[in-house]
Design a protein around this motif. Structure first.
Motif, mmCIF file in Angstrom:
data_model
loop_
_atom_site.group_PDB
_atom_site.id
_atom_site.type_symbol
_atom_site.label_atom_id
_atom_site.label_comp_id
_atom_site.label_asym_id
_atom_site.label_seq_id
_atom_site.Cartn_x
_atom_site.Cartn_y
_atom_site.Cartn_z
ATOM 1 N N PHE A 38 -4.029 16.465 -0.423
ATOM 2 C CA PHE A 38 -4.557 15.244 -1.020
ATOM 3 C C PHE A 38 -4.337 14.052 -0.093
ATOM 4 O O PHE A 38 -5.230 13.226 0.113
ATOM 5 C CB PHE A 38 -3.906 14.995 -2.385
ATOM 6 N N SER A 39 -3.147 13.975 0.486
ATOM 7 C CA SER A 39 -2.806 12.881 1.400
ATOM 8 C C SER A 39 -3.727 12.869 2.615
ATOM 9 O O SER A 39 -4.221 11.816 3.031
ATOM 10 C CB SER A 39 -1.350 13.009 1.848
ATOM 11 N N ASP A 79 -13.181 6.966 2.216
ATOM 12 C CA ASP A 79 -14.196 7.209 1.184
ATOM 13 C C ASP A 79 -15.018 8.474 1.411
ATOM 14 O O ASP A 79 -15.584 9.014 0.464
ATOM 15 C CB ASP A 79 -15.136 6.008 1.075
ATOM 16 N N GLN A 83 -6.995 11.588 1.599
ATOM 17 C CA GLN A 83 -6.944 10.143 1.373
ATOM 18 C C GLN A 83 -7.023 9.385 2.696
ATOM 19 O O GLN A 83 -7.659 8.342 2.778
ATOM 20 C CB GLN A 83 -5.670 9.774 0.607
ATOM 21 N N GLU A 84 -6.391 9.934 3.713
ATOM 22 C CA GLU A 84 -6.424 9.288 5.033
ATOM 23 C C GLU A 84 -7.839 9.260 5.610
ATOM 24 O O GLU A 84 -8.154 8.401 6.417
ATOM 25 C CB GLU A 84 -5.486 10.014 6.008
ATOM 26 N N LYS A 97 0.846 -1.207 0.000
ATOM 27 C CA LYS A 97 0.000 0.000 0.000
ATOM 28 C C LYS A 97 0.880 1.255 0.000
ATOM 29 O O LYS A 97 0.602 2.217 -0.714
ATOM 30 C CB LYS A 97 -0.931 -0.011 1.213
ATOM 31 N N ARG A 151 -11.369 14.779 -3.004
ATOM 32 C CA ARG A 151 -10.184 14.343 -3.757
ATOM 33 C C ARG A 151 -10.414 14.498 -5.253
ATOM 34 O O ARG A 151 -9.526 14.923 -5.985
ATOM 35 C CB ARG A 151 -9.838 12.888 -3.429
ATOM 36 N N SER A 196 -14.015 11.279 1.739
ATOM 37 C CA SER A 196 -13.371 12.416 1.072
ATOM 38 C C SER A 196 -13.246 12.231 -0.437
ATOM 39 O O SER A 196 -12.549 12.993 -1.099
ATOM 40 C CB SER A 196 -11.973 12.642 1.660
ATOM 41 N N LEU A 197 -13.929 11.229 -0.982
ATOM 42 C CA LEU A 197 -13.815 10.967 -2.417
ATOM 43 C C LEU A 197 -14.169 12.182 -3.265
ATOM 44 O O LEU A 197 -13.468 12.499 -4.238
ATOM 45 C CB LEU A 197 -14.688 9.770 -2.819
ATOM 46 N N TRP A 257 1.125 4.172 -2.855
ATOM 47 C CA TRP A 257 0.978 5.576 -2.488
ATOM 48 C C TRP A 257 2.168 6.392 -3.007
ATOM 49 O O TRP A 257 2.003 7.475 -3.563
ATOM 50 C CB TRP A 257 0.820 5.748 -0.984
#
Length: 122
Positions: A65-66, A73, A69-70, A41, A79, A75-76, A45
């Protein structure tokens, strides 16, 4: 995999990996002895991180963005919006580059025409 192997797989120096960790762009797992341990993973990344960096995304944007991502979903959408804005910027850069290339090519054509005319006089 430990940091040395991860460094070799990613092509990044150990110092760069530590910098990314310091900036919280990469958060490896730790062993019982506190050694960094990287997963597939993490490898995926880093590949994405390098692509974003390669396309001119700033470290601050990558951090944003990171962080999204943490969040997973939830934050889809955010992002997606961030990447769409980045793509829009890249398309503008490409358009500007295409215009610049066309300008330089015209300049070369003009020089070649002048050179041919100049050569005819000799």
């Amino acid at each position: 995999m430990f940091i040395k192997e991860f460094s070799q797989k990613t092509g990044l120096t150990i110092d760069t990996l530590r910098y990314y960790e310091k900036e919280q762009l990469l958060i490896p797992k730790r062993t019982d002895k506190n050694y960094r341990y990287y997963t597939e993973k993490d490898l995926c990344w880093v590949e994405l991180l390098l692509k974003l960096k390669e396309t001119g995304m700033t470290i601050n944007e990558i951090k944003q963005f990171s962080a999204l991502q943490e969040e997973g979903d939830s934050s889809l959408l955010d992002r997606t919006i961030l990447l769409q804005a980045h793509i829009k910027n890249l398309n503008e850069q490409r358009s500007n580059l295409d215009n610049t290339i066309a300008f330089v090519e015209k300049k070369i054509e003009g020089y070649q025409e002048r050179f041919m005319k100049f050569s005819d006089f000799k």
